[in-house]
Design an enzyme around this catalytic site. Structure first.
Site, PDB file in Angstrom:
ATOM      1  N   ASN A 116      29.073  17.223 -51.316  1.00  0.00           N
ATOM      2  CA  ASN A 116      29.730  18.450 -51.781  1.00  0.00           C
ATOM      3  C   ASN A 116      29.753  18.397 -53.310  1.00  0.00           C
ATOM      4  O   ASN A 116      30.579  17.706 -53.892  1.00  0.00           O
ATOM      5  CB  ASN A 116      31.156  18.494 -51.197  1.00  0.00           C
ATOM      6  CG  ASN A 116      31.960  19.667 -51.729  1.00  0.00           C
ATOM      7  OD1 ASN A 116      31.423  20.558 -52.381  1.00  0.00           O
ATOM      8  ND2 ASN A 116      33.259  19.670 -51.443  1.00  0.00           N
ATOM      9  N   LYS A 152      30.525  20.639 -55.343  1.00  0.00           N
ATOM     10  CA  LYS A 152      31.592  21.484 -55.924  1.00  0.00           C
ATOM     11  C   LYS A 152      31.025  22.306 -57.083  1.00  0.00           C
ATOM     12  O   LYS A 152      29.849  22.684 -57.035  1.00  0.00           O
ATOM     13  CB  LYS A 152      32.791  20.614 -56.337  1.00  0.00           C
ATOM     14  CG  LYS A 152      33.232  19.678 -55.204  1.00  0.00           C
ATOM     15  CD  LYS A 152      34.551  19.030 -55.415  1.00  0.00           C
ATOM     16  CE  LYS A 152      34.865  18.147 -54.208  1.00  0.00           C
ATOM     17  NZ  LYS A 152      36.189  17.552 -54.289  1.00  0.00           N
ATOM     18  N   HIS A 190      37.713  24.002 -47.073  1.00  0.00           N
ATOM     19  CA  HIS A 190      37.972  22.846 -47.949  1.00  0.00           C
ATOM     20  C   HIS A 190      39.347  23.025 -48.593  1.00  0.00           C
ATOM     21  O   HIS A 190      39.767  24.149 -48.869  1.00  0.00           O
ATOM     22  CB  HIS A 190      36.878  22.760 -49.026  1.00  0.00           C
ATOM     23  CG  HIS A 190      36.924  21.478 -49.789  1.00  0.00           C
ATOM     24  ND1 HIS A 190      37.821  21.279 -50.814  1.00  0.00           N
ATOM     25  CD2 HIS A 190      36.221  20.327 -49.664  1.00  0.00           C
ATOM     26  CE1 HIS A 190      37.643  20.037 -51.276  1.00  0.00           C
ATOM     27  NE2 HIS A 190      36.677  19.450 -50.602  1.00  0.00           N
ATOM     28  N   GLU A 192      40.277  22.659 -51.465  1.00  0.00           N
ATOM     29  CA  GLU A 192      40.244  23.374 -52.749  1.00  0.00           C
ATOM     30  C   GLU A 192      40.157  24.881 -52.521  1.00  0.00           C
ATOM     31  O   GLU A 192      40.408  25.665 -53.442  1.00  0.00           O
ATOM     32  CB  GLU A 192      39.076  22.836 -53.607  1.00  0.00           C
ATOM     33  CG  GLU A 192      39.418  21.437 -54.137  1.00  0.00           C
ATOM     34  CD  GLU A 192      38.236  20.528 -54.410  1.00  0.00           C
ATOM     35  OE1 GLU A 192      37.098  21.009 -54.530  1.00  0.00           O
ATOM     36  OE2 GLU A 192      38.467  19.298 -54.494  1.00  0.00           O
ATOM     37  N   GLU A 196      39.811  15.467 -44.276  1.00  0.00           N
ATOM     38  CA  GLU A 196      39.927  15.137 -45.690  1.00  0.00           C
ATOM     39  C   GLU A 196      41.387  15.236 -46.119  1.00  0.00           C
ATOM     40  O   GLU A 196      41.875  16.340 -46.406  1.00  0.00           O
ATOM     41  CB  GLU A 196      39.120  16.131 -46.534  1.00  0.00           C
ATOM     42  CG  GLU A 196      37.642  16.137 -46.248  1.00  0.00           C
ATOM     43  CD  GLU A 196      36.847  16.606 -47.463  1.00  0.00           C
ATOM     44  OE1 GLU A 196      35.961  15.858 -47.895  1.00  0.00           O
ATOM     45  OE2 GLU A 196      37.135  17.678 -47.993  1.00  0.00           O
ATOM     46  N   GLY A 233      39.203  12.983 -54.666  1.00  0.00           N
ATOM     47  CA  GLY A 233      39.019  12.818 -56.110  1.00  0.00           C
ATOM     48  C   GLY A 233      40.043  11.904 -56.766  1.00  0.00           C
ATOM     49  O   GLY A 233      40.152  11.860 -57.983  1.00  0.00           O
ATOM     50  N   SER A 242      37.341  10.315 -51.542  1.00  0.00           N
ATOM     51  CA  SER A 242      37.138   9.071 -52.290  1.00  0.00           C
ATOM     52  C   SER A 242      36.255   8.054 -51.566  1.00  0.00           C
ATOM     53  O   SER A 242      36.463   6.852 -51.695  1.00  0.00           O
ATOM     54  CB  SER A 242      38.485   8.443 -52.690  1.00  0.00           C
ATOM     55  OG  SER A 242      39.172   9.308 -53.576  1.00  0.00           O
TER      56      SER A 242
HETATM   57  P1  PGA Z   1      35.725  13.108 -53.318  1.00  0.00           P
HETATM   58  O1  PGA Z   1      35.708  14.594 -52.700  1.00  0.00           O
HETATM   59  O2  PGA Z   1      34.664  12.321 -52.595  1.00  0.00           O
HETATM   60  O3  PGA Z   1      35.398  13.312 -54.780  1.00  0.00           O
HETATM   61  O4  PGA Z   1      37.088  12.559 -53.112  1.00  0.00           O
HETATM   62  C1  PGA Z   1      35.519  14.807 -51.333  1.00  0.00           C
HETATM   63  C2  PGA Z   1      35.564  16.292 -51.052  1.00  0.00           C
HETATM   64  O5  PGA Z   1      36.325  17.008 -51.694  1.00  0.00           O
HETATM   65  O6  PGA Z   1      34.851  16.794 -50.166  1.00  0.00           O
END
Ligand code: PGA
Length: 244
Positions: free
Chosen positions: A11, A13, A98, A100, A168, A174, A206
């Site tokens: 992803n 982003k 997601h 976000e 998640e 992150g 992460s």
């Molecule tokens: P990350 O993000 O691996 O940077 O923690 C995962 C995600 O948001 O899908």
């Protein structure tokens, strides 16, 4: 598709201008072509470079996905991208719900549900994200939250060939923090009992080359949704290689 063959999905982003994105795609495609990945591979770049990335990864076995879609097919929805448009750009998958989007853009389960239905309408595989916030985990509500997101976001007619779940935890995204292996195993087992048999359940939050093997070796973890580490081809590849 072998039943529950592992899926490693990147992803990206809101990262990747054309030059960077294409270089990243080229690096991943080159590795995929030169080795025999033990997993399915997917990259989800920003919408602006989907078609260009699609051209670069063509023939490499790496699939292309969007990061979100609108529920409507077309019309007066300034700024939105429909599932049909993603499909037209070469996508086979789309990430939906997601955190976000859920937390950053106030998306409700009902909206996510409509988007999953839109993805299926055009033949895209929906990667449906669920996960609790830190506060929800602190008060022990993670199972209730995830169960209610699943109940509210999955339309009728779900089958393992068109639905992938990504667990998640919001607080792990992150941040460099991850749940314990026992916690991941336990919630994945719970999700397994809710979704149709053989639905792939990814872990995200992460994941990195150091922790990937132990996470990806858990019985009910069928792959990973990778954010930060998917922007570094060596790391993304190391995670794919960590699939048992
Ligand atoms: P990350 O993000 O691996 O940077 O923690 C995962 C995600 O948001 O899908």
């Amino acid at each position: 598709m072998a039943l529950r063959r592992k899926l490693i999905a990147g992803n990206w982003k809101m990262n990747g201008l054309r030059a960077d994105g294409l270089a990243l795609a080229e690096a991943i495609a080159a590795r995929a072509k030169s080795g025999t990945p033990r997993c399915d591979l997917l990259v989800c770049p920003p919408a602006t470079i989907l078609a260009a990335v699609g051209a670069v990864i063509s023939g490499s076995g790496v699939a292309l996905g969007g990061q979100d879609c609108a529920s409507a097919e077309k019309g007066a929805f300034t700024g939105d991208v429909s599932a049909e448009m993603l499909r037209d750009a070469g996508c086979t998958h789309v990430i939906l719900g997601h955190c976000e989007r859920r937390h950053g853009h106030d998306e409700s389960d009902a909206q996510v549900h409509a988007k999953v239905a839109a993805a299926w309408r055009t033949g895209l595989v929906a990667i449906l994200c669920v996960g609790e916030t830190r506060t929800e985990r602190e008060v022990g509500r993670e199972v209730a939250v995830v169960a209610s997101q699943l109940a509210g976001s999955i339309p009728e007619g779900a089958t393992p060939d068109k639905l992938v779940i990504a667990y998640e935890p919001v607080w792990a995204i992150g941040t460099g923090l991850t749940p314990t292996l026992d916690d991941i195993a336990s919630i994945h087992r719970t999700i397994r009992g809710i979704v149709p048999q053989n639905t792939r359940i990814l872990y995200g939050g992460s994941v990195n080359p150091t922790n990937a093997r132990e996470i990806l070796s858990l019985a009910d973890v069928d792959g990973g949704l990778i954010g930060g580490a998917s922007l570094k081809p060596d790391d993304f590849w190391a995670i794919a290689e960590a699939c048992p």
